[in-house]
Design an enzyme around this catalytic site. Structure first.
Site, mmCIF file in Angstrom:
data_model
loop_
_atom_site.group_PDB
_atom_site.id
_atom_site.type_symbol
_atom_site.label_atom_id
_atom_site.label_comp_id
_atom_site.label_asym_id
_atom_site.label_seq_id
_atom_site.Cartn_x
_atom_site.Cartn_y
_atom_site.Cartn_z
ATOM 1 N N ARG A 153 0.842 -1.199 0.000
ATOM 2 C CA ARG A 153 0.000 0.000 0.000
ATOM 3 C C ARG A 153 0.870 1.239 0.000
ATOM 4 O O ARG A 153 2.064 1.193 0.271
ATOM 5 C CB ARG A 153 -0.944 -0.028 1.183
ATOM 6 C CG ARG A 153 -0.312 0.148 2.533
ATOM 7 C CD ARG A 153 -1.285 -0.244 3.617
ATOM 8 N NE ARG A 153 -2.583 0.420 3.470
ATOM 9 C CZ ARG A 153 -3.691 0.013 4.103
ATOM 10 N NH1 ARG A 153 -3.655 -1.061 4.865
ATOM 11 N NH2 ARG A 153 -4.820 0.637 3.961
ATOM 12 N N THR A 211 -9.350 -11.694 -3.285
ATOM 13 C CA THR A 211 -10.002 -10.815 -2.317
ATOM 14 C C THR A 211 -11.492 -11.128 -2.223
ATOM 15 O O THR A 211 -12.123 -11.483 -3.223
ATOM 16 C CB THR A 211 -9.820 -9.348 -2.756
ATOM 17 O OG1 THR A 211 -8.431 -9.056 -2.869
ATOM 18 C CG2 THR A 211 -10.473 -8.378 -1.772
ATOM 19 N N SER A 232 -11.985 -16.024 -7.481
ATOM 20 C CA SER A 232 -12.543 -17.095 -6.661
ATOM 21 C C SER A 232 -12.458 -16.728 -5.174
ATOM 22 O O SER A 232 -11.417 -16.269 -4.715
ATOM 23 C CB SER A 232 -11.777 -18.405 -6.920
ATOM 24 O OG SER A 232 -12.422 -19.478 -6.289
ATOM 25 N N SER A 233 -13.546 -16.968 -4.458
ATOM 26 C CA SER A 233 -13.551 -16.639 -3.032
ATOM 27 C C SER A 233 -12.757 -17.653 -2.223
ATOM 28 O O SER A 233 -12.480 -17.436 -1.039
ATOM 29 C CB SER A 233 -14.995 -16.587 -2.512
ATOM 30 O OG SER A 233 -15.667 -17.799 -2.792
ATOM 31 N N PHE A 259 -9.543 -20.562 -3.061
ATOM 32 C CA PHE A 259 -8.676 -21.218 -4.048
ATOM 33 C C PHE A 259 -8.231 -22.603 -3.586
ATOM 34 O O PHE A 259 -7.255 -23.148 -4.123
ATOM 35 C CB PHE A 259 -7.464 -20.333 -4.365
ATOM 36 C CG PHE A 259 -7.752 -19.311 -5.437
ATOM 37 C CD1 PHE A 259 -8.069 -18.000 -5.114
ATOM 38 C CD2 PHE A 259 -7.730 -19.672 -6.784
ATOM 39 C CE1 PHE A 259 -8.348 -17.061 -6.096
ATOM 40 C CE2 PHE A 259 -8.007 -18.736 -7.778
ATOM 41 C CZ PHE A 259 -8.315 -17.428 -7.429
ATOM 42 N N HIS A 275 -13.605 -18.171 11.071
ATOM 43 C CA HIS A 275 -12.330 -17.594 10.632
ATOM 44 C C HIS A 275 -11.638 -16.924 11.802
ATOM 45 O O HIS A 275 -12.243 -16.639 12.833
ATOM 46 C CB HIS A 275 -12.545 -16.578 9.507
ATOM 47 C CG HIS A 275 -12.816 -17.192 8.180
ATOM 48 N ND1 HIS A 275 -14.087 -17.566 7.791
ATOM 49 C CD2 HIS A 275 -11.990 -17.567 7.166
ATOM 50 C CE1 HIS A 275 -14.028 -18.096 6.581
ATOM 51 N NE2 HIS A 275 -12.770 -18.117 6.172
ATOM 52 N N LYS A 316 -10.171 -11.203 10.543
ATOM 53 C CA LYS A 316 -10.812 -11.123 9.225
ATOM 54 C C LYS A 316 -11.726 -9.910 9.167
ATOM 55 O O LYS A 316 -12.533 -9.684 10.067
ATOM 56 C CB LYS A 316 -11.605 -12.401 8.967
ATOM 57 C CG LYS A 316 -12.243 -12.446 7.580
ATOM 58 C CD LYS A 316 -12.821 -13.811 7.289
ATOM 59 C CE LYS A 316 -13.529 -13.883 5.949
ATOM 60 N NZ LYS A 316 -12.681 -13.467 4.810
#
Ligand SMILES: NC(=O)C1=CN([C@@H]2O[C@H](COP(=O)(O)OP(=O)(O)OC[C@H]3O[C@@H](n4cnc5c(N)ncnc54)[C@H](O)[C@@H]3O)[C@@H](O)[C@H]2O)C=CC1
Ligand SMILES: O=C(O)C1=N[C@H](C(=O)O)C[C@H](O)C1
Length: 283
Positions: A44, A109, A132-133, A135, A165, A169
């Site tokens: 970033r 993402t 893909s949410s 992989f 999770h 998250k």
């Protein structure tokens, strides 16, 4: 056939997944038939690690010769495919950068809204995108089974999804659970199910769940859980519990790099992990 190594740009390299993916490439945690190399390491804006060798970030013995940067223009000719596991708004910025520079992208993402998803779909008319949410191979397999199971017992079962999770998250519920919910709803539609949201469901008592056609998602955030999903089909006299438990982010990194290798420099369109794994030919 272009047999030069596929150069990967990784975004969010200070993140859990970004580091995992850089590690997977540099330390060759998984072998690919065509060599995959790190082309760029992106972070970033204005972080103090710009200029640092990416090897230092992942504690390799030797420097890898790729400096971490926040300047996309400086690296636009240094990579073939960008792999992005960051956050929705910045993912869209990285996507636009790839469209403007005719580069393919793998997007892992989650947490996108419908506007974001429309931008991704439109971009896929110009570049290749694997989006893909999840992989992991395991979730890809479960996703294929969910459709068929729902078609057979969906009308006679109460269906819920439980996702667990780590407590860092950002998005809730998980992208994987939303994808699973969508698969189930579409399977119900395919059998012309007339299930409706149960009017007895009091939304306030399901504050932790995202309900859609009474397919509820229940989210748990706890400790350092990598990612767990359970789909419950509770029918009369019996129930199915289908669970996937990830214990190492390497499975996601490997799946994403396999996707980068598959999409390569030239494919155009929107694909997901099941296309990479050619699930339809296997099941
Ligand atoms: N599709 C899949 O298989 C998987 C998807 N994910 C998803 O990947 C994403 C990242 O997950 P983690 O690595 O655990 O998160 P994280 O919080 O550890 O890393 C996020 C990275 O994105 C960067 N970032 C965030 N906002 C930014 C901005 N505005 N500009 C530039 N950089 C920014 C952060 O600096 C950080 O490097 C999440 O959406 C998560 O759900 C995570 C694991 C597997
Ligand atoms: O944030 C994570 O960690 C994960 N997010 C993805 C999701 O939102 O489904 C995939 C995986 O479960 C890990």
């Amino acid at each position: 056939m272009n047999d030069t190594p596929l150069r990967i740009a990784v975004t969010g390299v200070t993140g859990r997944m970004g580091k995992e993916i850089v590690t997977c490439i540099v330390k060759k945690e998984k072998q690919f038939s065509q060599e995959i190399v790190l082309g760029a390491a992106i972070t970033r804006l204005n972080t103090n690690i710009c200029g640092m060798d990416a090897g230092i970030l992942i504690n390799t013995d030797a420097l890898v010769g790729i400096e971490i940067t926040d300047n996309l223009e400086s690296i636009k000719d240094n990579f073939d495919v960008l792999v992005d596991f960051t956050a929705p708004d910045i993912s869209i910025e990285y996507l636009k950068f790839c469209v403007n520079n005719n580069k393919n992208i793998v997007i892992g993402t989650t947490g996108f809204n419908q506007i974001h998803k429309n931008i991704i779909l439109n971009a896929s008319h110009k570049i290749g995108i694997v989006f893909s949410s999840n992989f992991s191979i395991g979730v890809a397999l479960i996703s294929k089974l969910l459709h068929k199971i729902t078609q057979v017992i969906g009308n006679t079962s109460d269906i819920s999804i439980i996702e667990t999770h780590h407590n860092r998250k950002r998005d809730i519920p998980s992208g994987t659970s939303l994808t699973m919910q969508n698969i189930i709803v579409n399977a119900l539609r395919s059998i012309h199910s007339n299930r409706i949201i149960d009017s007895n469901l009091d939304p306030t008592t399901y504050s932790s769940a995202s309900s859609y056609k009474d397919i509820l998602i229940h989210s748990i955030r706890a400790g350092d859980v990598v990612g767990e999903h359970t789909v419950l089909f509770v029918g009369p006299g019996e129930r199915l519990e289908i669970t996937h438990k990830a214990s190492d982010r390497l499975i996601f990194a490997h799946g994403a790099l396999r996707a980068a290798f598959w999409i390569g420099r030239d494919k155009i369109g929107l694909f997901d992990i099941s296309d990479i794994l050619e699930m339809d030919t296997l099941l």
